[in-house]
Design a protein around this motif. Structure first.
Motif, PDB file in Angstrom:
ATOM      1  N   ALA A  14       0.833  -1.206   0.000  1.00 38.34           N
ATOM      2  CA  ALA A  14       0.000   0.000   0.000  1.00 38.34           C
ATOM      3  C   ALA A  14       0.868   1.258   0.000  1.00 38.34           C
ATOM      4  CB  ALA A  14      -0.933  -0.007   1.209  1.00 38.34           C
ATOM      5  N   TYR A  15       1.909   1.246   0.823  1.00 40.53           N
ATOM      6  CA  TYR A  15       2.796   2.413   0.900  1.00 40.53           C
ATOM      7  C   TYR A  15       3.416   2.713  -0.460  1.00 40.53           C
ATOM      8  CZ  TYR A  15       6.857   5.263   1.969  1.00 40.53           C
ATOM      9  OH  TYR A  15       7.805   6.254   1.974  1.00 40.53           O
ATOM     10  N   TRP A  16       3.987   1.700  -1.089  1.00 33.56           N
ATOM     11  CA  TRP A  16       4.683   1.935  -2.358  1.00 33.56           C
ATOM     12  C   TRP A  16       3.702   2.205  -3.497  1.00 33.56           C
ATOM     13  CZ3 TRP A  16       9.155   3.810  -2.222  1.00 33.56           C
ATOM     14  CH2 TRP A  16      10.023   3.479  -1.180  1.00 33.56           C
ATOM     15  N   THR A  17       2.485   1.704  -3.376  1.00 31.37           N
ATOM     16  CA  THR A  17       1.457   2.050  -4.358  1.00 31.37           C
ATOM     17  C   THR A  17       1.182   3.545  -4.306  1.00 31.37           C
ATOM     18  OG1 THR A  17       0.455  -0.155  -4.245  1.00 31.37           O
ATOM     19  CG2 THR A  17      -0.942   1.644  -5.037  1.00 31.37           C
ATOM     20  N   GLY A  18       1.051   4.087  -3.105  1.00 31.35           N
ATOM     21  CA  GLY A  18       0.856   5.523  -2.958  1.00 31.35           C
ATOM     22  C   GLY A  18       2.057   6.315  -3.444  1.00 31.35           C
TER      23      GLY A  18
ATOM     24  N   ARG B 100      -5.136   4.117  -0.780  1.00 33.26           N
ATOM     25  CA  ARG B 100      -6.245   4.271   0.173  1.00 33.26           C
ATOM     26  C   ARG B 100      -7.037   2.970   0.281  1.00 33.26           C
ATOM     27  NH1 ARG B 100     -10.471   7.293  -2.678  1.00 33.26           N
ATOM     28  NH2 ARG B 100     -10.615   5.230  -3.609  1.00 33.26           N
ATOM     29  N   ASP B 101      -7.376   2.381  -0.857  1.00 33.18           N
ATOM     30  CA  ASP B 101      -8.167   1.156  -0.853  1.00 33.18           C
ATOM     31  C   ASP B 101      -7.417  -0.004  -0.202  1.00 33.18           C
ATOM     32  OD1 ASP B 101     -10.065   2.664  -2.161  1.00 33.18           O
ATOM     33  OD2 ASP B 101      -9.680   1.775  -4.140  1.00 33.18           O
ATOM     34  N   GLN B 102      -6.110  -0.066  -0.438  1.00 40.72           N
ATOM     35  CA  GLN B 102      -5.318  -1.146   0.170  1.00 40.72           C
ATOM     36  C   GLN B 102      -5.230  -0.974   1.685  1.00 40.72           C
ATOM     37  OE1 GLN B 102      -1.600  -1.295  -1.989  1.00 40.72           O
ATOM     38  NE2 GLN B 102      -2.650  -1.686  -3.925  1.00 40.72           N
ATOM     39  N   TYR B 103      -5.039   0.270   2.152  1.00 46.01           N
ATOM     40  CA  TYR B 103      -5.024   0.498   3.601  1.00 46.01           C
ATOM     41  C   TYR B 103      -6.396   0.225   4.211  1.00 46.01           C
ATOM     42  CZ  TYR B 103      -0.289   2.379   3.805  1.00 46.01           C
ATOM     43  OH  TYR B 103       1.075   2.528   3.766  1.00 46.01           O
ATOM     44  N   ALA B 104      -7.464   0.575   3.495  1.00 45.03           N
ATOM     45  CA  ALA B 104      -8.813   0.312   4.001  1.00 45.03           C
ATOM     46  C   ALA B 104      -9.058  -1.185   4.131  1.00 45.03           C
ATOM     47  CB  ALA B 104      -9.854   0.949   3.086  1.00 45.03           C
ATOM     48  N   ALA B 105      -8.565  -1.960   3.174  1.00 45.33           N
ATOM     49  CA  ALA B 105      -8.735  -3.411   3.231  1.00 45.33           C
ATOM     50  C   ALA B 105      -7.863  -4.039   4.320  1.00 45.33           C
ATOM     51  CB  ALA B 105      -8.402  -4.026   1.869  1.00 45.33           C
ATOM     52  N   LEU B 106      -6.715  -3.442   4.588  1.00 40.93           N
ATOM     53  CA  LEU B 106      -5.790  -3.976   5.590  1.00 40.93           C
ATOM     54  C   LEU B 106      -6.232  -3.668   7.021  1.00 40.93           C
ATOM     55  CD1 LEU B 106      -3.069  -5.253   6.379  1.00 40.93           C
ATOM     56  CD2 LEU B 106      -1.981  -3.037   5.874  1.00 40.93           C
ATOM     57  N   LEU B 107      -6.899  -2.544   7.228  1.00 45.39           N
ATOM     58  CA  LEU B 107      -7.236  -2.111   8.586  1.00 45.39           C
ATOM     59  C   LEU B 107      -8.009  -3.151   9.401  1.00 45.39           C
ATOM     60  CD1 LEU B 107      -7.089   0.054  10.748  1.00 45.39           C
ATOM     61  CD2 LEU B 107      -9.109   1.125   9.705  1.00 45.39           C
TER      62      LEU B 107
ATOM     63  N   ILE C 139      -0.774   3.255  12.858  1.00 43.17           N
ATOM     64  CA  ILE C 139      -0.065   3.690  11.642  1.00 43.17           C
ATOM     65  C   ILE C 139      -0.935   3.426  10.422  1.00 43.17           C
ATOM     66  CG2 ILE C 139       1.888   3.153  10.128  1.00 43.17           C
ATOM     67  CD1 ILE C 139       3.526   2.727  12.741  1.00 43.17           C
ATOM     68  N   ASN C 140      -1.591   2.284  10.395  1.00 41.77           N
ATOM     69  CA  ASN C 140      -2.492   1.956   9.277  1.00 41.77           C
ATOM     70  C   ASN C 140      -3.610   2.989   9.179  1.00 41.77           C
ATOM     71  OD1 ASN C 140      -3.307  -1.042   7.750  1.00 41.77           O
ATOM     72  ND2 ASN C 140      -4.758   0.628   7.734  1.00 41.77           N
ATOM     73  N   ARG C 141      -4.190   3.353  10.322  1.00 43.18           N
ATOM     74  CA  ARG C 141      -5.264   4.351  10.314  1.00 43.18           C
ATOM     75  C   ARG C 141      -4.748   5.704   9.829  1.00 43.18           C
ATOM     76  NH1 ARG C 141      -8.730   4.358  15.696  1.00 43.18           N
ATOM     77  NH2 ARG C 141      -9.851   5.883  14.429  1.00 43.18           N
ATOM     78  N   HIS C 142      -3.536   6.063  10.262  1.00 38.26           N
ATOM     79  CA  HIS C 142      -2.935   7.326   9.806  1.00 38.26           C
ATOM     80  C   HIS C 142      -2.749   7.299   8.292  1.00 38.26           C
ATOM     81  CE1 HIS C 142      -0.281  10.890  10.086  1.00 38.26           C
ATOM     82  NE2 HIS C 142       0.230  10.353   9.004  1.00 38.26           N
ATOM     83  N   ASN C 143      -2.196   6.227   7.777  1.00 37.20           N
ATOM     84  CA  ASN C 143      -1.946   6.138   6.340  1.00 37.20           C
ATOM     85  C   ASN C 143      -3.244   6.091   5.543  1.00 37.20           C
ATOM     86  OD1 ASN C 143       0.840   6.247   6.620  1.00 37.20           O
ATOM     87  ND2 ASN C 143       1.022   4.036   6.827  1.00 37.20           N
TER      88      ASN C 143
END
Length: 194
Positions: free
Chosen positions: A17-21, A30-37, A53-57
């Motif tokens: 997710a980080y490197w996608t952004g 955003r979608d990857q972090y939402a799915a990971l949370l 950290i996931n919520r922040h990202n």
């Protein structure tokens, strides 16, 4: 086989997710972090540092994807967790306050953004020091939102005080020093027109 909820799997998903952004795809990040949370919350708990950290990202990439209102809401919801888990003056908590101020301004409330930065700057100065990069960024944002809130002379004065500090700390040719001088010129012109 580690499984979908193994910590290494979750870390890999976070890194993706980080490197996608970073690659210029904020909505996908955003979608990857939402799915990971939900997996982070389920396996680590809602207050674990990795979950926070996931919520922040998620909030950050939500804003970068063009939804400032949702970003502001996500940061507003995250702030009490950061304050409770890390304390109100922890650098990560201060970063959430910074982002909350930013997205408040981006949402069209420059006076509220100015006030949030005005409350944040003295804490940054005390906790991280008056010349820390985060403190200088908060001062620049306070100046910017002061101008956007209708006080060009106030913005001019804040930038005038910031220029020599940025030049001393970063050097006169650093992009942040140049940007600060440009903003000083902009708000000086705006103040002179009044």
């Amino acid at each position: 086989m580690q499984g979908p909820d193994h910590p290494d799997t979750l870390t890999t998903r976070h890194n993706l997710a980080y490197w996608t952004g970073q690659a210029g795809h904020p909505a996908a990040a955003r979608d990857q972090y939402a799915a990971l949370l939900p997996a982070r919350e389920r396996t680590l708990g809602p207050d674990h540092p990795d979950t926070l950290i996931n919520r922040h990202n998620l909030a950050y990439w939500t804003g970068e994807a063009g939804n400032p209102e949702a970003a502001r809401e996500l940061y507003a919801a995250l702030l009490p967790h950061r304050e409770r888990v890390l304390g109100p003056e922890h650098p990560d908590t201060l970063t959430v306050r910074h982002e909350l101020a930013r997205w408040t301004g981006e949402l069209g409330d420059p006076a509220a953004a100015r006030d949030l930065y005005a409350a944040l700057v003295p804490i940054r100065e005390r906790v991280q020091g008056p010349e820390h990069p985060d403190t200088l960024t908060a001062r620049a944002n306070l100046a910017y939102w002061t101008g956007r809130a209708g006080d060009p002379a106030g913005a001019r004065d804040l930038y005038a005080a910031l220029v020599p500090v940025r030049e001393r700390v970063l050097g006169p040719d650093h992009p942040a020093s140049r940007a600060t001088r440009q903003q000083l010129a902009r708000w000086t012109t705006a103040a002179d027109r009044r």
